[in-house]
Design an enzyme around this catalytic site. Structure first.
Site, PDB file in Angstrom:
ATOM      1  CG  ASN A   8      -1.879   1.080   1.323  1.00 34.32           C
ATOM      2  OD1 ASN A   8      -1.887   1.961   0.462  1.00 34.32           O
ATOM      3  ND2 ASN A   8      -2.712   1.065   2.350  1.00 34.32           N
ATOM      4  CE  LYS A  15      -0.560   2.733   6.516  1.00 32.60           C
ATOM      5  NZ  LYS A  15      -1.978   3.024   6.443  1.00 32.60           N
ATOM      6  NE  ARG A  91      -6.278   1.471   0.053  1.00 33.25           N
ATOM      7  CZ  ARG A  91      -6.517   2.072   1.189  1.00 33.25           C
ATOM      8  NH1 ARG A  91      -5.709   1.912   2.212  1.00 33.25           N
ATOM      9  NH2 ARG A  91      -7.577   2.832   1.329  1.00 33.25           N
ATOM     10  CG  HIS A 180     -12.483   4.313   3.041  1.00 36.99           C
ATOM     11  ND1 HIS A 180     -13.151   5.382   3.594  1.00 36.99           N
ATOM     12  CD2 HIS A 180     -11.191   4.450   3.390  1.00 36.99           C
ATOM     13  CE1 HIS A 180     -12.279   6.145   4.242  1.00 36.99           C
ATOM     14  NE2 HIS A 180     -11.080   5.603   4.126  1.00 36.99           N
ATOM     15  CG  HIS A 208     -13.911   2.845   6.632  1.00 35.54           C
ATOM     16  ND1 HIS A 208     -13.233   1.652   6.468  1.00 35.54           N
ATOM     17  CD2 HIS A 208     -12.963   3.773   6.891  1.00 35.54           C
ATOM     18  CE1 HIS A 208     -11.941   1.867   6.644  1.00 35.54           C
ATOM     19  NE2 HIS A 208     -11.745   3.152   6.886  1.00 35.54           N
ATOM     20  CG  ASN A 211      -6.453   9.001  10.812  1.00 33.51           C
ATOM     21  OD1 ASN A 211      -6.762   9.630  11.829  1.00 33.51           O
ATOM     22  ND2 ASN A 211      -5.448   8.153  10.779  1.00 33.51           N
ATOM     23  N   GLY A 212      -9.733   8.980   7.674  1.00 29.68           N
ATOM     24  CA  GLY A 212     -10.679   9.331   6.621  1.00 29.68           C
ATOM     25  C   GLY A 212     -11.944   8.540   6.913  1.00 29.68           C
ATOM     26  NE  ARG A 241      -8.860  13.083   4.122  1.00 27.42           N
ATOM     27  CZ  ARG A 241      -8.976  11.793   3.823  1.00 27.42           C
ATOM     28  NH1 ARG A 241     -10.012  11.366   3.135  1.00 27.42           N
ATOM     29  NH2 ARG A 241      -8.050  10.939   4.218  1.00 27.42           N
ATOM     30  CG  ASP A 283      -5.907  10.352  18.287  1.00 29.81           C
ATOM     31  OD1 ASP A 283      -6.821   9.858  18.976  1.00 29.81           O
ATOM     32  OD2 ASP A 283      -4.932   9.694  17.888  1.00 29.81           O
ATOM     33  N   GLY A 333     -14.913   3.777  14.369  1.00 30.77           N
ATOM     34  CA  GLY A 333     -16.115   2.938  14.388  1.00 30.77           C
ATOM     35  C   GLY A 333     -15.954   1.734  15.305  1.00 30.77           C
ATOM     36  CD  GLU A 386      -9.016  -0.577   4.165  1.00 33.22           C
ATOM     37  OE1 GLU A 386      -8.529  -0.191   5.241  1.00 33.22           O
ATOM     38  OE2 GLU A 386      -9.238   0.176   3.217  1.00 33.22           O
TER      39      GLU A 386
HETATM   40  P1  ADP Z   1      -6.872   5.265   8.858  1.00 35.36           P
HETATM   41  O1  ADP Z   1      -7.978   5.949   8.145  1.00 35.36           O
HETATM   42  O2  ADP Z   1      -5.586   6.014   8.840  1.00 35.36           O
HETATM   43  O3  ADP Z   1      -6.761   3.781   8.563  1.00 35.36           O
HETATM   44  P2  ADP Z   1      -7.843   4.337  11.435  1.00 35.36           P
HETATM   45  O4  ADP Z   1      -8.952   3.520  10.897  1.00 35.36           O
HETATM   46  O5  ADP Z   1      -6.700   3.637  12.054  1.00 35.36           O
HETATM   47  O6  ADP Z   1      -7.320   5.385  10.392  1.00 35.36           O
HETATM   48  O7  ADP Z   1      -8.491   5.326  12.546  1.00 35.36           O
HETATM   49  C1  ADP Z   1      -7.752   6.277  13.208  1.00 35.36           C
HETATM   50  C2  ADP Z   1      -8.674   7.009  14.161  1.00 35.36           C
HETATM   51  O8  ADP Z   1      -9.207   6.060  15.081  1.00 35.36           O
HETATM   52  C3  ADP Z   1      -7.990   8.089  14.983  1.00 35.36           C
HETATM   53  O9  ADP Z   1      -8.766   9.262  14.982  1.00 35.36           O
HETATM   54  C4  ADP Z   1      -7.987   7.507  16.363  1.00 35.36           C
HETATM   55  O10 ADP Z   1      -8.123   8.500  17.321  1.00 35.36           O
HETATM   56  C5  ADP Z   1      -9.210   6.623  16.371  1.00 35.36           C
HETATM   57  N1  ADP Z   1      -9.055   5.614  17.415  1.00 35.36           N
HETATM   58  C6  ADP Z   1      -8.194   4.592  17.429  1.00 35.36           C
HETATM   59  N2  ADP Z   1      -8.304   3.903  18.605  1.00 35.36           N
HETATM   60  C7  ADP Z   1      -9.256   4.529  19.337  1.00 35.36           C
HETATM   61  C8  ADP Z   1      -9.835   4.323  20.620  1.00 35.36           C
HETATM   62  N3  ADP Z   1      -9.443   3.321  21.396  1.00 35.36           N
HETATM   63  N4  ADP Z   1     -10.798   5.173  21.021  1.00 35.36           N
HETATM   64  C9  ADP Z   1     -11.195   6.180  20.245  1.00 35.36           C
HETATM   65  N5  ADP Z   1     -10.706   6.434  19.028  1.00 35.36           N
HETATM   66  C10 ADP Z   1      -9.741   5.627  18.572  1.00 35.36           C
END
Ligand code: ADP
Length: 399
Positions: A8, A15, A91, A180, A208, A211-212, A241, A283, A333, A386
């Site tokens: 990726n 990655k 990917r 996604h 989903h 971050n995105g 975003r 975050d 999620g 994924e």
């Molecule tokens: P990406 O889109 O980069 O794959 P991820 O699916 O890993 O991102 O999601 C990252 C987000 O998930 C961040 O905003 C992070 O704060 C949130 N997150 C991860 N673990 C937790 C948790 N235990 N509680 C709340 N939010 C979390």
């Protein structure tokens, strides 16, 4: 042993994951960071532990070479030679309207990835570089491309067209594509399984949230709408975003803040979302902690985010004339009980009897139902995977 390497690639990172398909295990995975930038390094994790190799990695070619060298290294490697990698799954972000599924790489696929690059300049070209680097080092190993956009290609024109002159859609291909897709497909299939139904028998909304973030409506196995658009900027409010905004804001900002198009792009992608609203973090863990301590803007960011997700759920239930299951996936999620609580409050009209206590204290990392017995519409946490979905497509196209 049937090992598949998943790549990726981003503009300055790659990655990677080696997946063994028989046992569905991950012998090794990691990340190459800061390619072409000072401070580049490779992170690598296997059963024997974690290592970090810090050295100049000027190009994607060098990065891929280093990944493969590490995988076959006599001390820290997990395979004896590169021949043990049966195929590579890549990917790729944007397949435009050309690809409705995963494909074996050939010259025409590489050309199409480049053709779609104007729609995703940073991603597509980096991902093409990653494929070419692998082809150079492993000329006899089959390569497969899995597009983020492919699953959404079943959307009907009324869902993917914007209200702009049709000629501009035709000339510039300005339309909704959605992203996604690999995650939406994997999670919707798993959700159907959890319902004990075939995908063709149910209506699923996948949230989903990472971050995105994107939400999709999967009607009888087919995606009929999704929240991201021409680019991954549209839809729900995200970490940094903006999500959907009045398009007039762009011109106004350019006028009022003297921004050019590159600056506005940077602003909308990196400075907005919950980071912009809260003023201090994208975050969700930080936001949750701060909100608990009374930080009003953190609370507002969480509320605005959750409200935007909730609106998509409502509109997709309308689009599908109801919904059988809603799945939460992605870092937020799967893990953020505050967001799930906010999204799911006041959803009884959809026939949801949500188990708030369970959602507040779930076991992490497993598929779990969050609705009470008898709930007409059911809600699940479905951890996305994924890489496994990419590996499965790669396996199917190369065996
Ligand atoms: P990406 O889109 O980069 O794959 P991820 O699916 O890993 O991102 O999601 C990252 C987000 O998930 C961040 O905003 C992070 O704060 C949130 N997150 C991860 N673990 C937790 C948790 N235990 N509680 C709340 N939010 C979390």
């Amino acid at each position: 042993m049937h090992n598949i390497l998943i790549i990726n690639a981003g503009s300055s990172s790659i990655k990677y994951q080696l997946i063994e398909m028989e046992g569905k295990t991950v012998p090794a995975k990691g990340l190459v960071e800061r390619i072409g930038i000072e401070g580049s390094r490779l992170k690598y994790k296997s059963d024997s532990g974690k290592i970090i190799i810090e050295k100049p990695i000027p190009t994607h070619d060098e990065a891929i070479k280093l990944v493969l060298e590490t995988l076959v290294d006599s001390e820290m490697g997990v395979i004896k030679s590169m021949d043990e990698i049966k195929a590579v799954g890549h990917r790729v972000l944007h397949g435009g309207d050309k690809f409705t599924g995963s494909v074996l790489v050939d010259d025409s696929v590489l050309a199409a990835i480049e053709e779609n690059a104007p729609l995703a300049p940073l991603h597509n070209m980096a991902q093409k570089k990653g494929i070419e680097a692998c082809m150079k080092i492993m000329p006899n190993t089959p390569m497969v491309v899995v597009f983020d956009t492919a699953f959404h290609q079943t959307m009907p024109p009324k869902a993917y067209l914007y209200g702009i002159p049709y000629e501009d859609y035709e000339e510039f291909k300005i339309r909704r594509y959605g992203f996604h897709g690999t995650s939406h497909r994997y999670v919707s299939l798993r959700t159907a399984k959890l319902l004990g139904k075939k995908p063709e028998e149910c209506r699923v909304i996948v949230c989903h949230l990472g971050n995105g973030s994107s939400v999709s409506a999967v009607d009888h196995g087919k995606c009929v709408d999704t929240s991201m658009g021409l680019t991954p900027l549209e839809g729900v409010i995200m970490g940094t975003r903006c999500g959907s905004i009045d398009p007039a804001i762009v011109g106004k900002l350019m006028e009022w803040k003297g921004m050019n198009s590159q600056e506005i792009d940077e602003y909308l992608n990196k400075k907005c979302g919950v980071l912009g609203i809260s003023g201090f973090s994208s975050d969700f863990r930080d936001l949750g902690d701060a909100a608990e301590q009374g930080n009003k803007r953190a609370q507002l960011a969480l509320e605005a985010f959750s409200y935007s997700v909730k609106k998509y759920i409502g509109s997709y239930a309308a689009v599908m004339n109801g919904v059988d299951a809603i799945a939460f996936t992605g870092g937020i999620g799967e893990n953020d009980e505050i967001v799930r609580r906010m999204v799911m409050t006041g959803m009884e009209y959809l026939g949801i009897d949500f188990d708030f206590a369970l959602s507040d204290k779930p076991q992490r990392g497993i598929e779990l139902e969050l609705t009470k017995p008898g709930s007409t519409t059911r809600v699940f946490i479905v951890p996305t995977n994924e890489e496994l979905a990419i590996a499965t497509d790669t396996y199917e196209l190369t065996t």
